[in-house]
Design a protein around this motif. Structure first.
Motif: not given
Length: 153
Positions: A14-19, A44-49, A52-61, A138-144
């Motif tokens: 849902i956060g990704e949809v909002i972003s 910026g908000i979209h990039g961070f979310v 975060s969504y990608g990391a969450t998808a991997i964790l849940v997977a 955050v590290a990936l976000y800053v690098a991007l």
């Protein structure tokens, strides 16, 4: 709050949809002559979310033992505007979001794999897991950000 993988996944979907909405709104504002900073903020908000969504998808997977193709599809759904919500619905309807966090070893032989043992350790030490994910995002976000926005300036 996130006692089940399904809850965490849904919140980030849902956060990704909002972003996406914020980014698209920023693009519209800029296109009609508004300030370009609207895209910077929405992007910026979209990039961070997005990260975060990608990391969450991997964790849940990993927790729910999705096949690699399903995990890749879940992560890739963030690339298409608003696709994370239909993805979440499909995952829920197909039972891929069922169950709790796998904190304890079971009789399943897969529970003895190193990745599963590591996952259980991190899930039992959720503060460390969250801190590592936040630092990585955050590290990936800053690098991007240093590399610049997609498509250049």
């Amino acid at each position: 709050m996130f006692r089940a993988p399904a809850t965490l996944y849904r919140v980030l979907a849902i956060g990704e949809v909002i972003s996406w909405t914020l980014l698209i709104a920023g693009l519209i504002v800029r296109a009609v002559g508004g300030p370009a900073v609207a895209v910077t903020i929405g992007g910026g908000i979209h990039g961070f979310v997005f990260l975060s969504y990608g990391a969450t998808a991997i964790l849940v997977a990993l927790n729910n033992r999705w096949r690699p193709g399903v995990a890749l599809l879940a992560v890739a759904s963030a690339i298409v505007p608003y696709a994370t919500l239909p993805m979440e619905v499909w995952l829920r309807r197909t039972g891929r979001l069922d169950g709790q966090w796998r904190l304890d070893e079971t009789d399943d032989p897969r529970d003895r794999r190193p990745i599963d043992r590591l996952l259980r350790w991190f899930l039992r030490h959720a503060g460390i897991l969250v801190a590592l994910i936040v630092v990585a995002v955050v590290a990936l976000y800053v690098a991007l950000l240093i590399l610049g926005p997609p498509g250049g300036r």
